[in-house]
Design an enzyme around this catalytic site. Structure first.
Site, PDB file in Angstrom:
ATOM      1  N   GLU A  62       0.826  -1.203   0.000  1.00  0.00           N
ATOM      2  CA  GLU A  62       0.000   0.000   0.000  1.00  0.00           C
ATOM      3  C   GLU A  62       0.863   1.257   0.000  1.00  0.00           C
ATOM      4  OE1 GLU A  62      -4.016   1.996   1.714  1.00  0.00           O
ATOM      5  OE2 GLU A  62      -3.468  -0.021   2.375  1.00  0.00           O
ATOM      6  N   GLY A  82      -6.090   5.188  -0.445  1.00  0.00           N
ATOM      7  CA  GLY A  82      -6.275   3.783  -0.781  1.00  0.00           C
ATOM      8  C   GLY A  82      -7.667   3.359  -0.335  1.00  0.00           C
ATOM      9  N   HIS A  89      -0.279 -14.082  -0.571  1.00  0.00           N
ATOM     10  CA  HIS A  89       1.068 -14.372  -0.072  1.00  0.00           C
ATOM     11  C   HIS A  89       1.453 -15.760  -0.584  1.00  0.00           C
ATOM     12  CE1 HIS A  89       0.520 -10.809   2.252  1.00  0.00           C
ATOM     13  NE2 HIS A  89      -0.491 -11.339   2.930  1.00  0.00           N
ATOM     14  N   SER A  92       7.146 -17.713   1.759  1.00  0.00           N
ATOM     15  CA  SER A  92       7.572 -17.109   3.020  1.00  0.00           C
ATOM     16  C   SER A  92       8.996 -16.580   2.904  1.00  0.00           C
ATOM     17  CB  SER A  92       7.472 -18.129   4.158  1.00  0.00           C
ATOM     18  OG  SER A  92       8.293 -19.239   3.897  1.00  0.00           O
ATOM     19  N   HIS A 106      -4.585   0.842 -14.326  1.00  0.00           N
ATOM     20  CA  HIS A 106      -5.573   1.809 -14.804  1.00  0.00           C
ATOM     21  C   HIS A 106      -5.279   3.165 -14.171  1.00  0.00           C
ATOM     22  CE1 HIS A 106      -9.410   3.593 -15.937  1.00  0.00           C
ATOM     23  NE2 HIS A 106      -9.539   3.989 -14.678  1.00  0.00           N
TER      24      HIS A 106
END
Length: 140
Positions: A62, A82, A89, A92, A106
């Site tokens: 983010e 946001g 995920h 690891s 976009h």
């Protein structure tokens, strides 16, 4: 003309005294439609099992996706929020560094959609994220 160095300096300035600074996220590369940041993987970003916390990966995604939207707006009159993020995920990671690159999918007047790929030092995909940002009038 896009000024990469100036944009990276702006990202660093905006990160001061924020979660990005706490997580040691550093913006390292940019272009006209992408932004890359890195984050160290150490106990500060681990979950109890000693692995990179999914929340830390999402915070990295983010952070880079939101900062990337800044290159498409005039921060004097608009700002970015946001509004949705998703993450898968896939692998690891216990130590080292991860790199997140946001690429625009976009670019509208009011909505920006980003794909953020988080990879390790060897380029292995750790997480695949999608972030939707809304462009709003700047609040004074």
């Amino acid at each position: 003309m896009f000024d990469k160095d100036a944009f990276l300096k702006l990202c660093a300035k905006l990160s001061e005294n924020t979660l990005m600074e706490t997580l040691e996220i550093e913006f390292i590369d940019a272009g006209e439609d992408f932004l890359t940041a890195k984050m160290p993987v150490n106990p500060r970003v681990h979950q109890p099992m000693g692995l990179l916390h999914g929340g830390a990966s999402v915070a990295l995604a983010e952070s880079v996706g939101s900062a990337a939207s800044i290159m498409f707006i005039n921060p004097e009159v608009t700002e970015v929020r946001g509004i949705e993020i998703s993450a898968n995920h896939l692998k690891s990671k216990r130590e080292g560094t991860v790199y997140a690159t946001a690429k625009v999918i976009h670019k509208g007047k009011s909505i920006h959609l980003w794909e953020i790929r988080i990879v390790d030092e060897q380029g292995a995909l750790i997480s695949l994220c999608k972030l939707t940002n809304m462009v709003l009038p700047r609040r004074r």
